[in-house]
Design a protein around this motif. Structure first.
Motif, PDB file in Angstrom:
ATOM      1  N   ALA A  41     -36.860 -36.822 -48.664  1.00 19.00           N
ATOM      2  CA  ALA A  41     -36.400 -35.939 -48.063  1.00 19.00           C
ATOM      3  C   ALA A  41     -35.332 -35.797 -46.509  1.00 19.00           C
ATOM      4  O   ALA A  41     -34.514 -35.183 -46.445  1.00 19.00           O
ATOM      5  CB  ALA A  41     -38.243 -35.311 -47.438  1.00 19.00           C
ATOM      6  N   GLY A  42     -36.032 -36.801 -46.358  1.00 19.34           N
ATOM      7  CA  GLY A  42     -35.089 -37.721 -44.618  1.00 19.34           C
ATOM      8  C   GLY A  42     -33.593 -37.065 -45.390  1.00 19.34           C
ATOM      9  O   GLY A  42     -32.732 -37.273 -44.855  1.00 19.34           O
ATOM     10  N   ALA A  43     -33.770 -38.118 -46.299  1.00 21.07           N
ATOM     11  CA  ALA A  43     -32.064 -38.245 -46.879  1.00 21.07           C
ATOM     12  C   ALA A  43     -31.184 -37.306 -46.597  1.00 21.07           C
ATOM     13  O   ALA A  43     -30.500 -36.743 -46.907  1.00 21.07           O
ATOM     14  CB  ALA A  43     -32.047 -38.807 -48.339  1.00 21.07           C
ATOM     15  N   GLY A  44     -32.379 -36.228 -47.518  1.00 25.79           N
ATOM     16  CA  GLY A  44     -31.882 -34.949 -48.087  1.00 25.79           C
ATOM     17  C   GLY A  44     -31.202 -34.490 -46.564  1.00 25.79           C
ATOM     18  O   GLY A  44     -30.438 -33.370 -46.733  1.00 25.79           O
ATOM     19  N   LEU A  45     -32.104 -33.875 -45.649  1.00 28.46           N
ATOM     20  CA  LEU A  45     -31.671 -33.423 -44.523  1.00 28.46           C
ATOM     21  C   LEU A  45     -30.446 -34.160 -43.928  1.00 28.46           C
ATOM     22  O   LEU A  45     -30.017 -33.737 -42.941  1.00 28.46           O
ATOM     23  CB  LEU A  45     -33.237 -32.963 -43.891  1.00 28.46           C
ATOM     24  N   LEU A  46     -30.969 -34.723 -43.611  1.00 26.12           N
ATOM     25  CA  LEU A  46     -29.181 -36.170 -42.838  1.00 26.12           C
ATOM     26  C   LEU A  46     -28.288 -36.539 -44.000  1.00 26.12           C
ATOM     27  O   LEU A  46     -27.853 -37.496 -43.056  1.00 26.12           O
ATOM     28  CB  LEU A  46     -30.502 -37.377 -42.466  1.00 26.12           C
ATOM     29  N   ALA A  47     -28.023 -36.214 -45.590  1.00 26.01           N
ATOM     30  CA  ALA A  47     -26.781 -36.640 -45.554  1.00 26.01           C
ATOM     31  C   ALA A  47     -25.793 -36.169 -45.228  1.00 26.01           C
ATOM     32  O   ALA A  47     -24.754 -36.515 -44.972  1.00 26.01           O
ATOM     33  CB  ALA A  47     -27.186 -36.231 -47.600  1.00 26.01           C
ATOM     34  N   LEU A  48     -25.610 -34.631 -44.581  1.00 25.25           N
ATOM     35  CA  LEU A  48     -24.417 -34.141 -44.417  1.00 25.25           C
ATOM     36  C   LEU A  48     -23.948 -34.389 -43.092  1.00 25.25           C
ATOM     37  O   LEU A  48     -22.448 -34.959 -42.793  1.00 25.25           O
ATOM     38  CB  LEU A  48     -24.608 -32.475 -44.347  1.00 25.25           C
ATOM     39  N   PRO A  49     -24.816 -34.746 -42.211  1.00 21.50           N
ATOM     40  CA  PRO A  49     -24.755 -35.320 -40.499  1.00 21.50           C
ATOM     41  C   PRO A  49     -24.754 -36.368 -40.575  1.00 21.50           C
ATOM     42  O   PRO A  49     -23.432 -37.084 -39.788  1.00 21.50           O
ATOM     43  CB  PRO A  49     -26.074 -35.238 -40.363  1.00 21.50           C
ATOM     44  N   LEU A  50     -24.277 -37.322 -41.402  1.00 16.11           N
ATOM     45  CA  LEU A  50     -23.697 -38.633 -41.798  1.00 16.11           C
ATOM     46  C   LEU A  50     -22.288 -38.793 -42.755  1.00 16.11           C
ATOM     47  O   LEU A  50     -21.764 -39.326 -42.085  1.00 16.11           O
ATOM     48  CB  LEU A  50     -24.753 -39.230 -43.137  1.00 16.11           C
ATOM     49  N   LEU A  51     -22.222 -37.972 -43.259  1.00 17.10           N
ATOM     50  CA  LEU A  51     -20.864 -37.671 -43.413  1.00 17.10           C
ATOM     51  C   LEU A  51     -20.072 -37.082 -42.936  1.00 17.10           C
ATOM     52  O   LEU A  51     -19.014 -36.727 -43.003  1.00 17.10           O
ATOM     53  CB  LEU A  51     -20.774 -36.978 -44.929  1.00 17.10           C
ATOM     54  N   TRP A  52     -20.549 -36.312 -41.580  1.00 19.33           N
ATOM     55  CA  TRP A  52     -20.313 -36.280 -41.614  1.00 19.33           C
ATOM     56  C   TRP A  52     -19.499 -36.341 -39.881  1.00 19.33           C
ATOM     57  O   TRP A  52     -18.382 -36.657 -39.385  1.00 19.33           O
ATOM     58  CB  TRP A  52     -20.802 -35.015 -40.300  1.00 19.33           C
ATOM     59  N   ALA A  53     -20.285 -37.891 -39.613  1.00 14.49           N
ATOM     60  CA  ALA A  53     -19.453 -39.005 -39.052  1.00 14.49           C
ATOM     61  C   ALA A  53     -18.026 -39.812 -38.787  1.00 14.49           C
ATOM     62  O   ALA A  53     -17.060 -39.506 -38.542  1.00 14.49           O
ATOM     63  CB  ALA A  53     -20.362 -40.096 -39.005  1.00 14.49           C
ATOM     64  N   PRO A  54     -17.941 -40.241 -40.221  1.00 15.06           N
ATOM     65  CA  PRO A  54     -16.008 -40.771 -40.441  1.00 15.06           C
ATOM     66  C   PRO A  54     -15.175 -39.077 -40.142  1.00 15.06           C
ATOM     67  O   PRO A  54     -14.080 -39.221 -39.065  1.00 15.06           O
ATOM     68  CB  PRO A  54     -15.996 -41.041 -42.113  1.00 15.06           C
ATOM     69  N   VAL A  55     -16.054 -37.938 -40.259  1.00 18.81           N
ATOM     70  CA  VAL A  55     -14.670 -36.529 -40.491  1.00 18.81           C
ATOM     71  C   VAL A  55     -15.215 -35.847 -38.410  1.00 18.81           C
ATOM     72  O   VAL A  55     -13.551 -35.801 -38.050  1.00 18.81           O
ATOM     73  CB  VAL A  55     -15.451 -35.529 -41.111  1.00 18.81           C
TER      74      VAL A  55
ATOM     75  N   VAL B 256     -25.131 -47.233 -40.437  1.00 23.07           N
ATOM     76  CA  VAL B 256     -24.063 -46.517 -40.612  1.00 23.07           C
ATOM     77  C   VAL B 256     -23.096 -45.043 -40.071  1.00 23.07           C
ATOM     78  O   VAL B 256     -22.238 -44.747 -40.313  1.00 23.07           O
ATOM     79  CB  VAL B 256     -24.737 -45.853 -41.985  1.00 23.07           C
ATOM     80  N   TRP B 257     -23.687 -44.324 -39.783  1.00 25.04           N
ATOM     81  CA  TRP B 257     -23.983 -43.137 -38.707  1.00 25.04           C
ATOM     82  C   TRP B 257     -22.376 -43.539 -37.295  1.00 25.04           C
ATOM     83  O   TRP B 257     -20.977 -43.427 -37.958  1.00 25.04           O
ATOM     84  CB  TRP B 257     -24.650 -42.343 -38.227  1.00 25.04           C
ATOM     85  N   VAL B 258     -23.119 -44.027 -36.782  1.00 19.68           N
ATOM     86  CA  VAL B 258     -21.732 -45.201 -35.754  1.00 19.68           C
ATOM     87  C   VAL B 258     -20.727 -45.636 -36.265  1.00 19.68           C
ATOM     88  O   VAL B 258     -19.572 -45.584 -36.296  1.00 19.68           O
ATOM     89  CB  VAL B 258     -22.328 -45.880 -34.586  1.00 19.68           C
ATOM     90  N   ALA B 259     -20.631 -46.359 -37.571  1.00 18.32           N
ATOM     91  CA  ALA B 259     -19.865 -47.719 -38.164  1.00 18.32           C
ATOM     92  C   ALA B 259     -19.185 -46.401 -38.979  1.00 18.32           C
ATOM     93  O   ALA B 259     -17.327 -46.722 -38.639  1.00 18.32           O
ATOM     94  CB  ALA B 259     -20.947 -48.634 -39.335  1.00 18.32           C
ATOM     95  N   GLY B 260     -19.133 -45.323 -39.332  1.00 19.00           N
ATOM     96  CA  GLY B 260     -18.490 -44.611 -40.264  1.00 19.00           C
ATOM     97  C   GLY B 260     -17.363 -43.810 -39.475  1.00 19.00           C
ATOM     98  O   GLY B 260     -16.706 -43.995 -39.305  1.00 19.00           O
ATOM     99  N   PHE B 261     -18.442 -43.833 -37.987  1.00 13.80           N
ATOM    100  CA  PHE B 261     -17.191 -43.087 -36.904  1.00 13.80           C
ATOM    101  C   PHE B 261     -16.694 -44.298 -36.380  1.00 13.80           C
ATOM    102  O   PHE B 261     -15.732 -43.648 -36.379  1.00 13.80           O
ATOM    103  CB  PHE B 261     -18.832 -42.328 -35.721  1.00 13.80           C
ATOM    104  N   LEU B 262     -16.832 -44.931 -35.973  1.00  8.31           N
ATOM    105  CA  LEU B 262     -16.262 -46.525 -35.215  1.00  8.31           C
ATOM    106  C   LEU B 262     -14.794 -46.437 -36.231  1.00  8.31           C
ATOM    107  O   LEU B 262     -13.722 -46.731 -36.661  1.00  8.31           O
ATOM    108  CB  LEU B 262     -16.622 -47.450 -34.876  1.00  8.31           C
TER     109      LEU B 262
END
Length: 176
Positions: A79-93, A17-23
């Motif tokens: 817990a992982g979703a909570g910690l990694l939510a902002l980094p995941l949202l950073w991908a498209p940005v 999802v991170w790579v897909a969001g970025f690309l």
């Protein structure tokens, strides 16, 4: 008991999802440059990219919570979703930031980027106030950008590397 296989599967999906969001965001913004200015293209593409990343994170979390995994596994996924939510949202940005950097433009003029930064600051500013003074927020924002990029890149590399090794073929066998 914790299911490491389930956690690994969720981390692999996170990386995808991170790579897909970025690309996809990068491709959308680059395609939008044929029709509009960079900031207009970013303002159209970023909300959709953020929404899709959040939906994917929510879908993975919901699937884990509805699964037959142990409560400990579900808590670790939560817990992982909570910690990694902002980094995941950073991908498209981060795709928009990279394109603006190479175009020698300031991404801060994008309304979507500004709204994202304000939203993140609502999360990070209380943390920086709790840790230290208000001047700390600038350093926290910069650290957030670097850590989020590193987390996304590392998760992508860790999950893409085995696929690349399979494509490159088996290791050559040395002669004795």
């Amino acid at each position: 008991m914790v299911s490491l296989a389930h956690l690994k599967r969720r981390l692999g999906q996170y990386a995808a999802v991170w790579v897909a969001g970025f690309l996809l965001s990068g491709a959308g913004i680059l395609a939008g440059l044929f029709f509009a200015d960079l900031m207009t293209a970013a303002d159209v593409v970023l909300p959709a990219g953020l929404a899709l990343a959040a939906l994917a994170l929510g879908a993975g979390l919901t699937a884990s919570l509805a699964s037959r995994e142990t409560p400990a596994t579900k808590l670790l996924v939560l817990a992982g979703a909570g910690l990694l939510a902002l980094p995941l949202l950073w991908a498209p940005v981060s795709a928009a930031v990279a394109i603006a950097f190479f175009a020698d433009r300031s991404i801060e003029y994008s309304e979507a980027y500004a709204a994202f930064q304000i939203g993140v600051s609502r999360v990070l500013f209380p943390i920086s106030q709790w840790i230290g003074d208000g001047d700390l927020f600038g350093r926290v924002w910069t650290a957030f950008q670097w850590v989020s990029t590193a987390v996304g890149f590392a998760s992508a590399v860790v999950n893409i590397w085995p696929m690349l090794r399979r494509l490159l073929g088996p290791e050559p066998v040395g002669e004795v």
